[in-house]
Write a protein that holds these residues in place. Structure first.
Motif, PDB file in Angstrom:
ATOM      1  N   ASN A   3      -0.528   7.868   2.794  1.00  0.00           N
ATOM      2  CA  ASN A   3       0.014   6.988   3.832  1.00  0.00           C
ATOM      3  C   ASN A   3       0.737   7.757   4.941  1.00  0.00           C
ATOM      4  OD1 ASN A   3      -0.746   4.336   2.844  1.00  0.00           O
ATOM      5  ND2 ASN A   3       0.554   4.821   1.099  1.00  0.00           N
ATOM      6  N   THR A  47      -4.380   2.262  -0.490  1.00  0.00           N
ATOM      7  CA  THR A  47      -3.936   2.808   0.799  1.00  0.00           C
ATOM      8  C   THR A  47      -4.771   2.173   1.908  1.00  0.00           C
ATOM      9  OG1 THR A  47      -5.493   4.637   1.094  1.00  0.00           O
ATOM     10  CG2 THR A  47      -3.633   5.048  -0.388  1.00  0.00           C
ATOM     11  N   CYS A  48      -4.373   2.456   3.118  1.00  0.00           N
ATOM     12  CA  CYS A  48      -5.077   1.891   4.279  1.00  0.00           C
ATOM     13  C   CYS A  48      -6.170   2.827   4.796  1.00  0.00           C
ATOM     14  CB  CYS A  48      -4.084   1.628   5.409  1.00  0.00           C
ATOM     15  SG  CYS A  48      -2.766   0.485   4.968  1.00  0.00           S
ATOM     16  N   ASN A  64       0.811  -1.224   0.000  1.00  0.00           N
ATOM     17  CA  ASN A  64       0.000   0.000   0.000  1.00  0.00           C
ATOM     18  C   ASN A  64       0.843   1.273   0.000  1.00  0.00           C
ATOM     19  OD1 ASN A  64      -2.339  -1.554   0.144  1.00  0.00           O
ATOM     20  ND2 ASN A  64      -2.162  -1.714   2.361  1.00  0.00           N
ATOM     21  N   GLU A 110      -9.389   1.142   5.979  1.00  0.00           N
ATOM     22  CA  GLU A 110      -9.106   0.336   7.169  1.00  0.00           C
ATOM     23  C   GLU A 110      -8.912   1.220   8.397  1.00  0.00           C
ATOM     24  OE1 GLU A 110      -7.885  -0.066   4.246  1.00  0.00           O
ATOM     25  OE2 GLU A 110      -7.840  -2.187   3.679  1.00  0.00           O
ATOM     26  N   ASP A 141     -11.336   0.709  11.403  1.00  0.00           N
ATOM     27  CA  ASP A 141     -10.706   0.086  12.572  1.00  0.00           C
ATOM     28  C   ASP A 141     -10.776   1.017  13.780  1.00  0.00           C
ATOM     29  OD1 ASP A 141     -10.177  -2.041  10.993  1.00  0.00           O
ATOM     30  OD2 ASP A 141      -8.006  -1.747  10.867  1.00  0.00           O
TER      31      ASP A 141
END
Length: 761
Positions: free
Chosen positions: A259, A299-300, A252, A303, A307
């Protein structure tokens, strides 16, 4: 001097002093590295910060002295000699200590103070991209503040010119190149490299954007920028490692700007985290489809959002007072600062609740601002990874305390959500996506929907009230699927009607059998204008009613309005009425409220393109069996028990039904507000449910001595006009009668206001 003025480059002569000054400061920095033997001394003990500041001042001065968009010799020098590349290398090595801060500050000020577009130049965006990768690698470092300032100025520049984001999307070919695939670096790419370096003074054209593989090769050849010969400068003489960027790509890492910001949202410093969130807000709103795709797929971001939502939700106490959840102050994600010691109204879990609601608010705002495809992807992630995985098990549990807390939290979220895309996903989560008519056998097709509706009739009054309130707020959201899924899909065919014209004898029974003693609305002293700005008086509104022709008994879905209003006003028998004994509880109050609320509901439904009149009966499937749907089934059943339920439950049930009645859909109006609808066998409507309740009431009144005085006393106590005294027998029944009378007045007012709106051009 005369010879010099005769040279071809005479037009540059006036600028030479600035350029000489600029080169002088840059030489001073490079000579420090050549001459120093102590590279452990902090950078603040050197003249480097001063020289960098002077270079910036010169660049700004040069730009101010030239025509807009024209590149001066100092800027040409900075670009041609790859000064930013060199500074990046020094910053990465943090040599001398503190140099990374100086480099970040230089980049930030350069991008912020220079007006001409710099990022299109390869010798700017390439080192900027590299510097971005250094940001957020380690949290709570001394450079965090400079890192976030730098990242935010890059975001601001991209917001000004969204196309530039393409320079910051690293091609996936880079990953292939890192695996040692020699064929990836093609001749075309190397040609691309040449075309990129041929003229650093002009913005790079689209086709000249370097592929990552080409850029990687260039980095290997050129990581230590070639300086002018007279500087005789080489970083090889320093203790600075100049190896190229790591060849193994981290997962990612295609959109490093995102990021790095994501890393900094985890900063222990709240101000840094908020600034990182602001940067992400700018990036998600960029209209470039490639950036949006990279944002959500490489990318995260999704998440991280989900999360953190899950973590903050799980950190909440198992039991929270629903009133605390509802009344905790308005949440704004950027102002999540709270001191438990300073809060007089603190309760256990308040800090955790504010943190959760703040982060939900951030997700909501982010999705609201985001480019459409990015918004959809983020909202789906919130649905799958938070609503389904985390909230659904809590809502489906059997513990009453757990159900109450999780429903109160869902209610708060329903009230708080403002993004249309997130609202849609939340509605699908709660109600499912089904739009075909319900049947009794399939009402459990979407287990959560079934459970939530069942909770409207829970053994716990608290759970029933909270769930009903949640549905009441849900119905007021600007989303067509909510009302269609809960109610309209079951009324589409109008198969609640038996299609046969009424004979005059039947009409007389309907009009006279249940409403004996009705007064003409024209004679009703409570009938007043709804608001000062209305141009028609109540009398004129009534005279506008179309006459009902015996040949066409209400096939257009409309009955004479005064008959409808009287039907509701006269449903409750006189001996069970108490409002006329108390001032300020008249029908006119409901008219004003209904007028205002109906206008609000019309505004919500404006874009839904609902029909103005009911569907033609000839086009309806009247043979199909009618089921009012799970939601109305539960509401009607609760309404049928109004004389035996607590006062607060009754208020909430009637509130939801009145909100439903306000919607300007002809089938809702016909089914909920027209007492003259000829119901098919085995069908019930809101009016028929109330008629049954009144029939039961008239039987029970006979068994209660002094019924009317007791009823009046209860009403005055509820209004605070009488102090609380001895317990009165049949209190639940008496309170239920009062709610019933008020509800009938409210329905009469809604029917009147809706009729007036439909008959006014």
């Amino acid at each position: 001097m005369e010879l010099q003025w005769n040279q071809p480059r005479t037009k540059l002569a006036p600028s030479l002093p600035l350029q000489e000054d600029f080169v002088y400061h840059w030489k001073a920095i490079t000579h420090y590295y050549i001459e120093t033997s102590d590279d452990k001394a902090p950078v603040t003990d050197t003249n480097i910060p001063s020289h960098l500041e002077q270079m910036l001042d010169i660049l700004v001065q040069e730009e101010n002295e030239r025509e807009s968009g024209e590149t001066g010799p100092c800027m040409e020098y900075l670009l041609h000699h790859k000064i930013l590349e060199t500074l990046y290398t020094l910053g990465k090595a943090d040599c001398p200590p503190g140099m990374k801060q100086q480099v970040l500050a230089f980049y930030t000020k350069l991008l912020g103070r220079i007006r001409q577009p710099l990022l299109p130049h390869i010798n700017v965006h390439r080192p900027v991209q590299k510097l971005i990768r250094l940001c957020g690698e380690v949290l709570a470092t001394p450079t965090e503040n400079e890192e976030i300032q730098f990242l935010c100025i890059v975001c601001a520049k991209l917001k000004q010119d969204p196309y530039l984001v393409n320079f910051f999307l690293e091609n996936k070919l880079k990953a292939m190149a890192s695996k040692g695939s020699a064929s990836v670096i093609t001749e075309d790419m190397l040609k691309g490299q040449d075309s990129l370096t041929r003229d650093t003074g002009q913005p790079i054209q689209t086709e000249e954007i370097p592929t990552a593989a080409g850029a990687e090769q260039m980095e290997k050849e050129d990581d230590l920028p070639r300086q002018a010969d007279d500087l005789s400068f080489s970083l090889d003489e320093l203790n600075v490692t100049s190896s190229s960027e790591p060849s193994t790509i981290r997962p990612n890492q295609d959109y490093n700007l995102v990021n790095s910001l994501l890393n900094l949202t985890r900063s222990p410093d709240g101000r840094i985290a908020v600034k990182a969130c602001e940067g992400l807000m700018l990036l998600v709103s960029l209209p470039e489809p490639a950036a949006a795709k990279c944002l959500t797929q490489s990318t995260c971001l999704c998440e991280l959002l989900t999360d953190r939502l899950a973590t903050l939700y799980k950190a909440l106490p198992q039991s929270l007072d629903p009133l605390d959840i509802e009344t905790v102050e308005a949440i704004n994600w950027g102002l999540d600062s709270y001191s438990h010691k300073e809060d007089a109204s603190a309760f256990p879990g308040k800090r955790a609740l504010i943190s959760f609601l703040s982060w939900f608010d951030y997700c909501d705002q982010l999705i609201k601002e985001a480019q459409k495809t990015a918004a959809v992807a983020m909202a789906k992630a919130v649905r799958d990874r938070f609503f389904v995985d985390v909230m659904e098990p809590q809502l489906m549990q059997t513990s009453e305390i757990g159900i109450l807390t999780s429903t109160a939290l869902l209610h708060r979220i329903v009230r708080q959500v403002t993004s249309d895309v997130l609202l849609q996903e939340m509605v699908y989560f709660m109600l499912g996506e089904h739009r075909e008519p319900e049947t009794l056998t399939d009402i459990n097709r979407h287990p959560l929907r079934h459970r939530l509706i069942e909770h409207c009739d829970h053994i716990s009054d608290e759970i029933s009230i909270m769930t009903l309130r949640m549905f009441e707020h849900l119905l007021q959201k600007p989303n067509e699927h909510i009302l269609y899924n809960l109610v309209l899909r079951n009324l589409e065919e109008r198969n609640y009607m038996e299609y046969k014209p009424l004979c005059q004898e039947d009409k007389d029974v309907v009009e006279n059998g249940q409403i004996a003693g009705a007064v003409d609305l024209e004679e009703d002293p409570l009938f007043t204008d709804l608001s000062p700005d209305n141009t028609l008086s109540a009398q004129e509104w009534l005279s506008a009613s179309p006459p009902v022709s015996p040949e066409h008994p209400k096939n257009d879905g409309k009955t004479e309005v005064h008959k409808i209003v009287n039907s509701f006003l006269c449903l409750v028998p006189d001996e069970a009425k108490s409002s006329y004994h108390v001032e300020g509880t008249g029908y006119d109050t409901y008219l004003r409220d209904a007028h205002r609320q109906f206008r609000d509901y019309c505004a919500i439904c404006l874009r839904w393109e609902w029909p103005g009149s009911p569907r033609s009966l000839e086009k309806c499937n009247l043979e199909a069996s009618f089921f009012e749907g799970h939601f109305l089934k539960v509401l009607f059943e609760r309404m049928g028990r109004i004389l035996d339920q607590p006062y607060d439950v009754n208020l909430q049930v009637t509130s939801v039904l009145s909100k439903l009645s306000l919607f300007p859909h002809p089938h809702i109006h016909e089914y909920l507000l027209d007492p003259y609808v000829n119901l098919a066998s085995g069908c019930r409507s809101l009016f028929s449910v109330i008629v049954r309740v009144v029939g039961d009431l008239m039987v029970r009144i006979q068994r209660i001595p002094d019924f009317t005085p007791k009823l009046l006393l209860v009403r005055k106590r509820l209004l605070g006009l009488e102090p609380e005294g001895p317990i009165i027998d049949h209190m639940t029944l008496l309170e239920g009668v009062i709610v019933l009378e008020e509800f009938c007045k409210e329905l009469a007012a809604i029917a009147f206001v809706k009729y007036h709106a439909s008959s006014t051009p």
